[in-house]
Write a protein that holds these residues in place. Structure first.
Motif, mmCIF file in Angstrom:
data_model
loop_
_atom_site.group_PDB
_atom_site.id
_atom_site.type_symbol
_atom_site.label_atom_id
_atom_site.label_comp_id
_atom_site.label_asym_id
_atom_site.label_seq_id
_atom_site.Cartn_x
_atom_site.Cartn_y
_atom_site.Cartn_z
ATOM 1 N N UNK A 158 16.189 -19.449 -5.803
ATOM 2 C CA UNK A 158 15.280 -18.725 -6.679
ATOM 3 C C UNK A 158 14.960 -19.583 -7.899
ATOM 4 N N UNK A 159 13.863 -19.270 -8.556
ATOM 5 C CA UNK A 159 13.526 -19.960 -9.787
ATOM 6 C C UNK A 159 14.653 -19.800 -10.803
ATOM 7 N N UNK A 160 14.878 -20.877 -11.545
ATOM 8 C CA UNK A 160 15.880 -20.897 -12.618
ATOM 9 C C UNK A 160 17.297 -20.645 -12.086
ATOM 10 N N UNK A 161 17.523 -20.904 -10.806
ATOM 11 C CA UNK A 161 18.836 -20.806 -10.174
ATOM 12 C C UNK A 161 19.455 -19.416 -10.325
ATOM 13 N N UNK A 162 18.624 -18.389 -10.305
ATOM 14 C CA UNK A 162 19.128 -17.023 -10.476
ATOM 15 C C UNK A 162 20.113 -16.632 -9.376
ATOM 16 N N UNK A 163 19.874 -17.169 -8.162
ATOM 17 C CA UNK A 163 20.758 -16.809 -7.048
ATOM 18 C C UNK A 163 22.177 -17.303 -7.262
ATOM 19 N N UNK A 164 22.340 -18.308 -8.127
ATOM 20 C CA UNK A 164 23.665 -18.868 -8.400
ATOM 21 C C UNK A 164 24.181 -18.483 -9.785
ATOM 22 N N UNK A 165 23.347 -18.577 -10.791
ATOM 23 C CA UNK A 165 23.790 -18.370 -12.167
ATOM 24 C C UNK A 165 23.818 -16.901 -12.588
ATOM 25 N N UNK A 166 23.022 -16.052 -11.946
ATOM 26 C CA UNK A 166 22.886 -14.663 -12.377
ATOM 27 C C UNK A 166 23.459 -13.683 -11.360
ATOM 28 N N UNK A 167 23.071 -13.822 -10.103
ATOM 29 C CA UNK A 167 23.481 -12.849 -9.100
ATOM 30 C C UNK A 167 24.907 -13.128 -8.616
ATOM 31 N N UNK A 168 25.623 -12.096 -8.140
ATOM 32 C CA UNK A 168 26.982 -12.311 -7.625
ATOM 33 C C UNK A 168 26.983 -13.285 -6.446
ATOM 34 N N UNK A 169 27.975 -14.144 -6.395
ATOM 35 C CA UNK A 169 28.102 -15.090 -5.296
ATOM 36 C C UNK A 169 28.556 -14.346 -4.032
ATOM 37 N N UNK A 170 27.890 -14.644 -2.927
ATOM 38 C CA UNK A 170 28.209 -14.013 -1.650
ATOM 39 C C UNK A 170 29.244 -14.871 -0.928
ATOM 40 N N UNK A 171 30.420 -14.331 -0.723
ATOM 41 C CA UNK A 171 31.478 -15.076 -0.044
ATOM 42 C C UNK A 171 31.073 -15.396 1.390
ATOM 43 N N UNK A 172 31.307 -16.639 1.808
ATOM 44 C CA UNK A 172 30.989 -17.065 3.156
ATOM 45 C C UNK A 172 29.557 -17.505 3.352
ATOM 46 N N UNK A 173 28.758 -17.461 2.286
ATOM 47 C CA UNK A 173 27.353 -17.845 2.385
ATOM 48 C C UNK A 173 27.173 -19.343 2.170
ATOM 49 N N UNK A 174 25.966 -19.809 2.443
ATOM 50 C CA UNK A 174 25.588 -21.194 2.179
ATOM 51 C C UNK A 174 24.454 -21.179 1.165
ATOM 52 N N UNK A 175 24.642 -21.922 0.083
ATOM 53 C CA UNK A 175 23.652 -21.995 -0.998
ATOM 54 C C UNK A 175 23.005 -23.381 -1.010
ATOM 55 N N UNK A 176 21.819 -23.525 -0.445
ATOM 56 C CA UNK A 176 21.140 -24.819 -0.517
ATOM 57 C C UNK A 176 20.427 -24.990 -1.861
ATOM 58 N N UNK A 177 20.143 -26.226 -2.193
ATOM 59 C CA UNK A 177 19.333 -26.602 -3.361
ATOM 60 C C UNK A 177 19.752 -25.871 -4.640
#
Length: 243
Positions: free
Chosen positions: A40-59
């Motif tokens: 997501x823009x501004x890395x919201x998927x990593x910096x804002x939203x809860x981390x999903x265990x077992x997921x893969x976060x590209x880029x």
């Protein structure tokens, strides 16, 4: 995400802009689409939203300090990819001017200014206004002393490096032959419908697919300015400094 693999390690692909991130994103999607958390823009998927265990976060475009500020699931894995900042800059120039979707106001303004100037002036402008974010990310990981994958090495030795990173380092559940197939299918020539690396299409996100292209566009003035601002980082990242 329909199915979260809680027994699998959570994996983060940390990088900066224009360092082959979409290439690796496609490979990771082909390996485990149901585990991918979309960027997501501004890395919201990593910096804002809860981390999903077992997921893969590209880029994931973050500095080491930003990465370490986020609580991560136990057993999480990461790999870091960097690129020669000179090629990063040139790639950004062509992407912003020609091919990138206009996703925010700053990109629209940069495109308008690039269209009104020559390439040398455009590179100098982006060196001052766009490149610092990528440089901060790269510098933070280079200074850390952690293992880093260089984009240029991936171009030369993609399967062997990705086998070590994905299977041995990150514990992805994929066989070597299947990984080889996926890597092959996502190489530049296959991803572009047959264009050879070095054959340019300015309107494509996969513009040229080579290393060292900066030499075709850096004037002496651009080189002097770049070396003054980023020469130390360039050398510490393992790249040769040009006069």
């Amino acid at each position: 995400m329909n199915n979260v693999h809680n027994q699998e390690p959570t994996i983060f692909h940390v990088t900066h802009w224009k360092a082959g991130s979409q290439w690796l994103h496609r490979i990771l999607r082909d390996i485990a689409l149901d585990r991918i958390v979309a960027p997501q823009l501004f890395e919201k998927q990593f910096l804002i939203e809860p981390i999903v265990a077992g997921a893969i976060y590209p880029t994931v475009y973050v500095t080491k300090e930003q990465f370490e500020s986020v609580p991560l699931p136990t057993g999480s894995k990461k790999f870091v990819v960097i690129r020669d900042l000179r090629d990063t800059l040139v790639s950004a120039y062509f992407s912003i001017r020609y091919s990138h979707a206009v996703i925010d106001k700053s990109l629209a303004e940069w495109r308008e200014r690039l269209e009104a100037s020559d390439i040398g002036s455009g590179l100098l402008m982006l060196m001052e206004e766009w490149l610092p974010s990528s440089a901060r990310i790269q510098e933070s990981w280079v200074k850390s002393g952690e293992n880093i994958v260089r984009y240029e090495d991936l171009l030369q030795n993609d399967f062997e490096i990705l086998e070590q990173v994905f299977i041995q380092q990150c514990g992805l559940s994929i066989g070597t032959e299947r990984l080889r197939e996926i890597v092959h299918d996502n190489r530049f020539e296959n991803a572009t419908g047959g264009r050879k690396p070095g054959e340019e299409n300015r309107d494509s996100h996969e513009r040229k697919g080579i290393a060292g292209d900066w030499r075709n566009y850096f004037t002496s003035g651009v080189t002097k300015n770049f070396n003054a601002q980023y020469g130390t980082l360039l050398v510490s990242a393992g790249y040769d400094l040009a006069d």
